[in-house]
Design a protein around this motif. Structure first.
Motif, mmCIF file in Angstrom:
data_model
loop_
_atom_site.group_PDB
_atom_site.id
_atom_site.type_symbol
_atom_site.label_atom_id
_atom_site.label_comp_id
_atom_site.label_asym_id
_atom_site.label_seq_id
_atom_site.Cartn_x
_atom_site.Cartn_y
_atom_site.Cartn_z
ATOM 1 N N ASN A 186 28.345 -1.479 32.082
ATOM 2 C CA ASN A 186 29.597 -1.584 32.822
ATOM 3 C C ASN A 186 30.736 -2.097 31.942
ATOM 4 N N ALA A 211 31.791 0.680 29.523
ATOM 5 C CA ALA A 211 32.522 1.704 30.266
ATOM 6 C C ALA A 211 33.953 1.261 30.535
ATOM 7 N N ALA A 212 34.128 0.006 30.936
ATOM 8 C CA ALA A 212 35.465 -0.498 31.227
ATOM 9 C C ALA A 212 36.338 -0.502 29.978
ATOM 10 N N ILE A 264 37.340 3.175 29.031
ATOM 11 C CA ILE A 264 38.451 3.678 29.844
ATOM 12 C C ILE A 264 39.771 3.068 29.380
ATOM 13 N N ALA A 278 28.277 4.803 34.085
ATOM 14 C CA ALA A 278 29.152 3.729 34.545
ATOM 15 C C ALA A 278 30.613 4.165 34.517
ATOM 16 N N VAL A 279 30.996 4.975 33.549
ATOM 17 C CA VAL A 279 32.355 5.537 33.538
ATOM 18 C C VAL A 279 32.551 6.423 34.765
ATOM 19 N N GLU A 287 31.217 6.261 37.642
ATOM 20 C CA GLU A 287 31.280 5.488 38.879
ATOM 21 C C GLU A 287 32.434 4.502 38.917
ATOM 22 N N SER A 288 33.153 4.345 37.818
ATOM 23 C CA SER A 288 34.228 3.357 37.769
ATOM 24 C C SER A 288 35.406 3.752 38.658
ATOM 25 N N ARG A 346 38.305 3.052 38.020
ATOM 26 C CA ARG A 346 39.422 3.316 37.106
ATOM 27 C C ARG A 346 39.219 4.601 36.293
ATOM 28 N N ARG A 347 38.191 5.344 36.610
ATOM 29 C CA ARG A 347 37.896 6.550 35.837
ATOM 30 C C ARG A 347 39.096 7.482 35.738
#
Length: 266
Positions: A17, A20-21, A24, A53-54, A56-57, A59-60
């Motif tokens: 996670n 991924a954050a 992004i 995780a990207v 599902e984010s 902020r994707r």
């Protein structure tokens, strides 16, 4: 010398996670400064977990994915769609959810698409050259993701194999991989190190030795991950198990961060 950091997280989910954050956030910043971004993907459990995780984010969709081109650092030389191909895993984890054009997904050739694996390597090198700035052999990669094997291998560059010593080629065919399948395609180390940022994501106690040797600047011919050095920054994103055996003298403030020091990815 590149700035090198180690960021440690409590478990695999937290690790995926967090990466991924940051991915992004970095893409948003990169696309604010330039027209396109080139990203090199990896396979493996953590590579797939980061992409999921990207996907599902929340902020994707702050990223303009139409301006991102995806490449891979290596690939198993298997038929198209084989579940063991890095491309297949990446598509299922994220890429199929992004509605990308075919031109944005630069997969390595699959088995049967060329006369042999050497021709496949040449074809991917030609594709990289076609997307390169004038006079260059490959694009300017903004982020390259890498996994790390317990033996310290990266992409399909293995300890004591000729490929890790190669400085002349962009893409190589590996036909004697110690991990199945034996036939693989891979970028060379100089190409990987030409990336602006190299992000290595590794988890599990079986990766602790490789991480320790990398931070101790082992011989890259023996421990390929020790030779990784992005142009601007090299970051090891790891879980606590992978960091557990790193010598204390390497865990200095200049080279070691915990999740508590993480810059918020807002």
């Amino acid at each position: 010398m590149t700035e090198r950091r180690v960021r440690v997280y409590d478990g695999k989910a937290a690790l995926a996670n967090a990466v991924a954050a940051r991915f992004i956030k970095r893409l948003v910043e990169t696309l604010a400064e330039q027209d396109r971004a080139h990203v090199v993907l990896t396979g493996g459990t953590m590579g797939e977990a980061v992409l999921a995780a990207v996907r599902e984010s929340a902020r994707r969709d702050t990223v303009d994915w139409s301006r991102v081109t995806f490449w891979w650092g290596d690939e198993r030389y298997l038929p198209a769609g084989d579940p063991d191909r890095n491309e297949t895993q990446s598509r299922h984890a994220l890429l199929d959810a992004l509605e990308l054009s075919p031109a944005q997904v630069k997969a390595f050739p699959a088995l049967g698409e060329h006369a042999d694996i050497e021709a496949a390597a040449e074809a991917y090198a030609a594709e990289l050259a076609a997307a390169a700035p004038a006079g260059a052999t490959h694009p300017r990669f903004d982020i390259t993701f890498l996994g790390v094997g317990g033996d310290g291998h990266i992409a399909s560059l293995f300890p004591d194999h000729e490929a890790i010593r190669d400085t002349q080629h962009v893409v190589l065919a590996e036909t004697n991989s110690p991990k199945p399948p034996p036939a693989r395609l891979t970028l060379t180390l100089p190409v990987i190190n030409s990336s602006e940022r190299v992000w290595l994501v590794l988890a599990g106690a079986d990766k602790a030795g490789a991480l320790g040797l990398a931070l101790a600047d082992a011989n890259p011919h023996d421990v390929p991950v020790a030779g990784v050095s992005g142009r601007a920054r090299t970051v090891f994103f790891v879980d606590a198990e992978a960091a557990a055996e790193v010598p204390e003298n390497l865990l200095t403030r200049e080279r070691f961060w915990t999740a508590a020091h993480e810059i918020p990815a807002n």
